[in-house]
Scaffold this motif. Structure first.
Motif, mmCIF file in Angstrom:
data_model
loop_
_atom_site.group_PDB
_atom_site.id
_atom_site.type_symbol
_atom_site.label_atom_id
_atom_site.label_comp_id
_atom_site.label_asym_id
_atom_site.label_seq_id
_atom_site.Cartn_x
_atom_site.Cartn_y
_atom_site.Cartn_z
ATOM 1 N N ALA A 54 1.166 -1.314 0.056
ATOM 2 C CA ALA A 54 0.002 -0.107 -0.049
ATOM 3 C C ALA A 54 0.456 1.288 0.113
ATOM 4 C CB ALA A 54 -1.450 -0.203 1.744
ATOM 5 N N ALA A 74 -3.995 2.813 0.346
ATOM 6 C CA ALA A 74 -3.874 1.984 -0.214
ATOM 7 C C ALA A 74 -3.152 2.298 -1.349
ATOM 8 C CB ALA A 74 -5.255 0.945 -0.678
ATOM 9 N N ARG A 75 -2.474 2.779 -1.547
ATOM 10 C CA ARG A 75 -1.281 3.690 -2.474
ATOM 11 C C ARG A 75 -2.057 5.065 -3.055
ATOM 12 N NH1 ARG A 75 -0.705 1.217 -7.620
ATOM 13 N NH2 ARG A 75 1.319 1.978 -7.841
ATOM 14 N N CYS A 93 -6.329 -1.392 -3.526
ATOM 15 C CA CYS A 93 -4.907 -2.357 -3.882
ATOM 16 C C CYS A 93 -4.970 -3.035 -4.719
ATOM 17 C CB CYS A 93 -3.936 -2.830 -2.394
ATOM 18 S SG CYS A 93 -2.046 -1.643 -2.163
ATOM 19 N N ALA A 143 -3.125 -2.714 -8.337
ATOM 20 C CA ALA A 143 -1.553 -3.469 -8.483
ATOM 21 C C ALA A 143 -1.200 -4.114 -10.063
ATOM 22 C CB ALA A 143 -2.175 -4.988 -7.846
ATOM 23 N N CYS A 190 2.435 -3.180 -7.287
ATOM 24 C CA CYS A 190 3.136 -3.160 -6.110
ATOM 25 C C CYS A 190 3.625 -3.357 -5.162
ATOM 26 C CB CYS A 190 1.405 -3.525 -5.862
ATOM 27 S SG CYS A 190 0.384 -2.057 -5.194
#
Lengths: 247, 289
Positions: free
Chosen positions: A41, A207-208, A232, A236, A242
């Motif tokens: 994340a 989550a990023r 995520c 990804a 990720c």
């Protein structure tokens, strides 16, 4: 309330692949915040962005009244060479770098502070042991003692309780709580929701991108966590994108 | 008896005294640097750098024959160039430091041997590769002693940042901007000592007096100060015994010195109390705490 740290549309990444995207958030001075989120994340990446180890691809991190010397950072444990011939007291005394620098003398007063730091993490009596002989828990205690000596106004912790026994974890949580009561700002990357709920009043769910930020009970809801996992997985794409900072 | 074997050669012959002084200087400067190379897990880097110095020394040799100054300057330039280039390649490309260093030193070594062989004879090549500790002149001795003094001084000043840079580089970077300065100053010391060492022992053997005593000391000492003291003592002992062996049995002196260091290393490996073979096998008393 003034903010110790402000993320302004911050995008961080490796090889131009963003691991944290357009994060916009304020960390209040004196707050005790958990950074929480699924693997990959961008949690550790975010801390590296704060220390300056990673330059932002976009946006920036604003520090209120903080300077470089006011930040203490505990990376994940694997970064220290455990076979290096250092004693526990040598390792812990490194925390005094800002006072004694490369040439300063370790005086009686400093020595007493090193002893006090060792005592508050329960390592009294192990001063002269080589760091290679410490258990994982004892090593983490020593690193917390070093953080204590750094006397920083902003403390960054990256997964401080991974592979640590319950007793050590409880002791180290006491240290974190004492930092909080002293008015220091603490940001900790954690992966265990129970720990976060029990000990961290604020949570930044990542989550990023930012999922939610605020009081823990409002952030760590079932819906938010589900959404974070979905975000995520959705973003990804190929696993290497990720998976890079997953650890 | 002991007089004849140990003292007489040095009492009788000036070249033996000069050789001993040269070796002591190399031991004092290069060995502590070698201890830090080992602690930074860069022992092979030392080896690579030693090879990298060759073409510089060879160009110096081409320009002005067996001249101390030209070969020293050439070696320094080549060594620093390889250190900086491989560092640069590591930072801007995906190649890791070990691979980029290996690439540069192999190119450098091939170039060096080529240059020497186009002009000089095999004897000259042997001189550059294996040194001439028994023919050190005054200038060479002054150079070796200056390098040793400078190294000890710089290590004393840089000691704390260097230890941190070895043990926990991430921490040093988080508290100070000295990390890069420390790294490159240290690499310069490595190059400087290898260049100094190659006048006495040759490019290939200079790295031996740097690494072997340090590796052997690891089996005897547990602190950094202890490691340095033991390593320097081992380097002294190897120099003295190597020179005497080469005198009494007409052996080439550089390899004799390095072989003695190698034997001490092998003995330490077996007998050393700090992690040697026997210490590993024997049951140990539990630590008191």
């Amino acid at each position: 309330m003034t903010s110790a740290l402000a993320f302004r549309d911050l995008t961080l990444g490796y090889d131009r692949l963003p691991a944290v995207q357009q994060l916009h958030a304020d960390i209040a001075e004196g707050s005790l915040t958990a950074i929480f989120g699924p693997n990959g994340a961008g949690k550790s990446t975010l801390l590296k962005g704060v220390t300056g180890a990673l330059a932002p691809l976009q946006g920036n991190v604003e520090f209120g009244a903080l300077e470089r010397g006011d930040i203490a950072y505990l990376p994940q444990q694997s970064d220290i060479d455990r076979t290096f011939p250092l004693s526990v007291v040598d390792l812990v005394a490194m925390g005094l770098w800002h006072e004694i620098g490369p040439f300063g003398w370790l005086g009686k007063k400093q020595r007493a502070r090193v002893d006090a730091a060792l005592a508050s993490v329960g390592l009294t009596g192990l001063e002269s042991r080589p760091i290679g002989s410490l258990s994982g828990g004892q090593m983490q205690r020593a690193l917390f003692a070093r953080l204590l000596l750094q006397d920083a106004r902003l403390v960054l912790l990256d997964e401080p309780f991974t592979a640590i026994d319950a007793r050590t974890m409880a002791d180290l949580l006491d240290v974190i709580r004492s930092w909080h009561t002293e008015g220091r700002t603490v940001l900790a990357v954690l992966h265990d929701a129970e720990t976060v709920r029990a000990h961290f009043p604020e949570t930044l769910l990542l989550a990023r991108e930012l999922v939610a930020h605020g009081p823990t009970e409002q952030v760590l809801t079932v819906e938010n966590q589900f959404r974070a996992r979905q975000m995520c997985e959705a973003c990804a794409g190929p696993p290497h994108v990720c998976g890079r900072d997953a650890a | 008896m002991i007089w004849e074997i140990v003292i007489q050669p040095f009492a009788d012959f000036g070249f033996m005294r000069r050789a001993l002084l040269g070796c002591i200087a190399v031991s004092l400067g290069a060995t502590p640097v070698g201890v830090f190379l080992m602690l930074r897990r860069m022992s092979l880097t030392g080896d690579a750098m030693a090879h990298a110095i060759l073409p510089g020394a060879a160009v110096g040799f081409l320009i002005s024959g067996l001249s101390l100054g030209a070969m020293t300057v050439g070696g320094l330039i080549a060594g620093m160039a390889v250190a900086l280039l491989s560092g640069l390649v590591t930072r801007v490309t995906a190649l890791r430091e070990d691979a980029s260093l290996a690439a540069f030193y192999l190119i450098s070594l091939a170039l060096g041997v080529l240059i020497v062989s186009t002009r000089g004879s095999n004897v000259d090549l042997m001189h550059v590769l294996f040194g001439t500790v028994l023919a050190l002149n005054n200038d060479a001795l002054v150079l070796l002693c200056s390098i040793a003094s400078l190294s000890v001084l710089v290590l004393a000043v840089l000691f704390r940042p260097l230890v941190l840079e070895c043990a926990d580089p991430q921490f040093l970077r988080s508290v100070s901007k000295l990390s890069a300065v420390t790294h490159f100053t240290f690499l310069s010391l490595v190059v400087l000592n290898l260049v100094g060492g190659f006048h006495a022992l040759g490019t290939l053997m200079a790295v031996g007096i740097m690494i072997l005593p340090a590796a052997a000391a690891r089996f005897w000492a547990k602190s950094i100060g202890g490691l340095i003291l033991v390593a320097v003592a081992i380097a002294f002992l190897s120099s003295l015994s190597g020179l005497l062996l080469s005198y009494h049995y007409s052996l080439p002196s550089g390899p004799a010195i390095i072989l003695v260091a190698g034997i001490i290393y092998a003995v330490s490996l077996v007998l050393g109390p700090a992690g040697g073979l026997i210490a590993q096998v024997l049951p140990r008393r539990p630590l008191q705490n």
